[in-house]
Design a protein around this motif. Sequence first.
Motif, PDB file in Angstrom:
ATOM      1  N   ILE A  85       2.676  -4.503  -9.040  1.00 19.67           N
ATOM      2  CA  ILE A  85       1.723  -5.031  -8.073  1.00 19.67           C
ATOM      3  C   ILE A  85       0.349  -5.020  -8.741  1.00 19.67           C
ATOM      4  N   GLY A  86      -0.255  -6.197  -8.858  1.00 15.76           N
ATOM      5  CA  GLY A  86      -1.538  -6.293  -9.559  1.00 15.76           C
ATOM      6  C   GLY A  86      -2.544  -7.115  -8.777  1.00 15.76           C
ATOM      7  N   LEU A  87      -3.728  -7.227  -9.343  1.00 10.60           N
ATOM      8  CA  LEU A  87      -4.814  -7.959  -8.690  1.00 10.60           C
ATOM      9  C   LEU A  87      -4.870  -9.415  -9.120  1.00 10.60           C
ATOM     10  N   ASN A  88      -3.947  -9.819  -9.962  1.00 10.00           N
ATOM     11  CA  ASN A  88      -3.909 -11.217 -10.425  1.00 10.00           C
ATOM     12  C   ASN A  88      -2.596 -11.885 -10.038  1.00 10.00           C
ATOM     13  N   ARG A  89      -2.036 -11.478  -8.912  1.00  5.37           N
ATOM     14  CA  ARG A  89      -0.715 -11.965  -8.492  1.00  5.37           C
ATOM     15  C   ARG A  89      -0.777 -12.829  -7.236  1.00  5.37           C
ATOM     16  N   GLY A  90      -1.970 -13.172  -6.771  1.00  6.91           N
ATOM     17  CA  GLY A  90      -2.100 -13.999  -5.578  1.00  6.91           C
ATOM     18  C   GLY A  90      -2.022 -13.233  -4.275  1.00  6.91           C
ATOM     19  N   ILE A  91      -1.885 -11.915  -4.341  1.00  8.30           N
ATOM     20  CA  ILE A  91      -1.720 -11.107  -3.128  1.00  8.30           C
ATOM     21  C   ILE A  91      -2.975 -11.156  -2.261  1.00  8.30           C
ATOM     22  N   GLN A  92      -4.150 -11.235  -2.899  1.00  4.95           N
ATOM     23  CA  GLN A  92      -5.387 -11.299  -2.118  1.00  4.95           C
ATOM     24  C   GLN A  92      -5.418 -12.524  -1.222  1.00  4.95           C
ATOM     25  N   ASP A  93      -4.774 -13.617  -1.641  1.00  7.11           N
ATOM     26  CA  ASP A  93      -4.737 -14.830  -0.808  1.00  7.11           C
ATOM     27  C   ASP A  93      -4.130 -14.532   0.558  1.00  7.11           C
ATOM     28  N   ILE A  94      -2.967 -13.896   0.562  1.00  6.47           N
ATOM     29  CA  ILE A  94      -2.278 -13.659   1.832  1.00  6.47           C
ATOM     30  C   ILE A  94      -3.019 -12.639   2.678  1.00  6.47           C
ATOM     31  N   LEU A  95      -3.653 -11.649   2.041  1.00  5.66           N
ATOM     32  CA  LEU A  95      -4.390 -10.635   2.800  1.00  5.66           C
ATOM     33  C   LEU A  95      -5.638 -11.241   3.435  1.00  5.66           C
TER      34      LEU A  95
ATOM     35  N   ASP B 252      -0.712   1.212  -9.122  1.00  2.00           N
ATOM     36  CA  ASP B 252      -1.574   2.383  -9.295  1.00  2.00           C
ATOM     37  C   ASP B 252      -2.512   2.516  -8.094  1.00  2.00           C
ATOM     38  N   LYS B 253      -3.105   3.679  -7.964  1.00  2.00           N
ATOM     39  CA  LYS B 253      -3.931   3.987  -6.791  1.00  2.00           C
ATOM     40  C   LYS B 253      -5.139   3.064  -6.685  1.00  2.00           C
ATOM     41  N   LYS B 254      -5.754   2.729  -7.822  1.00  2.00           N
ATOM     42  CA  LYS B 254      -6.932   1.862  -7.800  1.00  2.00           C
ATOM     43  C   LYS B 254      -6.578   0.482  -7.249  1.00  2.00           C
ATOM     44  N   THR B 255      -5.461  -0.077  -7.722  1.00  2.00           N
ATOM     45  CA  THR B 255      -5.037  -1.389  -7.240  1.00  2.00           C
ATOM     46  C   THR B 255      -4.720  -1.345  -5.757  1.00  2.00           C
ATOM     47  N   GLU B 256      -4.029  -0.293  -5.310  1.00  2.00           N
ATOM     48  CA  GLU B 256      -3.723  -0.163  -3.891  1.00  2.00           C
ATOM     49  C   GLU B 256      -4.997  -0.103  -3.056  1.00  2.00           C
ATOM     50  N   ARG B 257      -5.998   0.657  -3.508  1.00  5.11           N
ATOM     51  CA  ARG B 257      -7.263   0.742  -2.767  1.00  5.11           C
ATOM     52  C   ARG B 257      -7.938  -0.627  -2.685  1.00  5.11           C
ATOM     53  N   GLU B 258      -7.943  -1.360  -3.815  1.00  6.48           N
ATOM     54  CA  GLU B 258      -8.601  -2.661  -3.827  1.00  6.48           C
ATOM     55  C   GLU B 258      -7.910  -3.642  -2.877  1.00  6.48           C
ATOM     56  N   LEU B 259      -6.595  -3.611  -2.825  1.00  4.14           N
ATOM     57  CA  LEU B 259      -5.869  -4.520  -1.944  1.00  4.14           C
ATOM     58  C   LEU B 259      -6.056  -4.136  -0.479  1.00  4.14           C
ATOM     59  N   ARG B 260      -6.082  -2.854  -0.199  1.00  3.06           N
ATOM     60  CA  ARG B 260      -6.303  -2.418   1.184  1.00  3.06           C
ATOM     61  C   ARG B 260      -7.696  -2.823   1.672  1.00  3.06           C
ATOM     62  N   LYS B 261      -8.650  -2.881   0.760  1.00  3.94           N
ATOM     63  CA  LYS B 261      -9.999  -3.295   1.140  1.00  3.94           C
ATOM     64  C   LYS B 261     -10.042  -4.748   1.615  1.00  3.94           C
ATOM     65  N   VAL B 262      -9.152  -5.572   1.066  1.00  4.75           N
ATOM     66  CA  VAL B 262      -9.144  -6.992   1.427  1.00  4.75           C
ATOM     67  C   VAL B 262      -8.682  -7.186   2.865  1.00  4.75           C
TER      68      VAL B 262
END
Length: 417
Positions: free
Chosen positions: A229-239, A259-269
């Motif tokens: 799970i990364g920050l360059n996978r298009g996940i931010q689009d759906i969030l 990783d924890k940093k990526t999870e935090r960044e995605l939860r912020k979206v």
Amino acid sequence: MKKIVLITSGQPSSNPRIVKEAVALSEYGYQVTVLYCFWAAWANPNDEEIKQRLPQIEWVEMGGNPQTSVSLYTYTRLRHKFFRTLNTLFPSNLYISARAGSRAFSELLRAAKKEKADLYIAHNLGALAVAAKAANANPSQYAFDAEDFHRGEVGDQNGAYRRIKYLEDTFLPDAGYITAASPLIADNYAAIYKRNVPTINNVFSLKYQTDLKLLPFDVLKLVWFSQTIGLNRGIQDILAAANEVQHRKLHITLVGLCDKKTERELRKVLVNEMHSIHFLKPLREADLFALCSDHHIGLALERSEPYNRNICLTNKLFTYLIAGNAIIASDTLAQRKFIDENNSVGFLYRMGDVHALKQLLIQFTENEQRLTETRKAAHRLAQLKYNWENEGAKLTSVLCGLSNQLRNSFVGSMKTT
């Protein structure tokens, strides 16, 4: 042909395609050995489960493992780093380039030569030179299954591009056959090497398909998975799109190493507190199908860069079909072609277009019948077309063609003698 060796620089559970192929070949009557290498710690227990479930296939790990053979693993990592560095200075040296492509090249090659097989099939670029050299040593045939368009994984200004192109141009022209994991990957290799490249899609066996689950409609459940799970996978689009949906709850499940940093960044979206996001670690194949079947929508949020991503069809799409998920897919070249040909199973959105993605979500949340019909169409398409029972038959057809070619060549040589 009696014995076939499959070779990969990854692990069986991180490469379901090689497992499906090994099973198909074994069921067709071949003696099958799989040579593989450690790639990630999460895959180790899953590999053991595969070995126990499929004892008719010989599974051999090469090059060490940080959990069981630390010294060898450390040595091969250092050696690999050395050859990758050296390869930047000598990009067209075959000895160096082959070893720069695989951490355990020497161990794989030594084992492959000992196997005395009739056919060696490389399942990624790191295994290609191994298969070719082992076939030359015995002598026998080698083939290549292009799970990706490898020179399209990096830009042509990248130093790795020269190594990849050099290895492909050295070995692919003489391969007994080349197969590809998507129609557009097949088209690219066919154009380069002026030969037929059959497509064998990344589909799954119907044994994983259960009756379509009629899920409650009070919460719309969406699922996405990958190894990472990364920050360059298009996940931010759906969030970001989910934030705009107000009249029905959304539950988004993400499966993969995170990783924890990526999870935090995605939860912020995801700031709309109506909705929830759930993170899971990678699952065994059977468990992944079960999980997806408990969701309404499967997300194929692929990117168009590098070029390989634009033309590949990942196993996400075909997992969603087996599980009976309606599909929301980004408009890569490959996914656009797929949805255009199978438009009853899902919808496309333009990458980065959060508004269009929001509209798709709203359509599904407002129309339960449409969602159900789309899920039924996906489930049915897997039954009728996109399953391993169909695609595996293509593989055996390719092998029969190679066997006939070799037999005719042998008969011709006897007549001239």
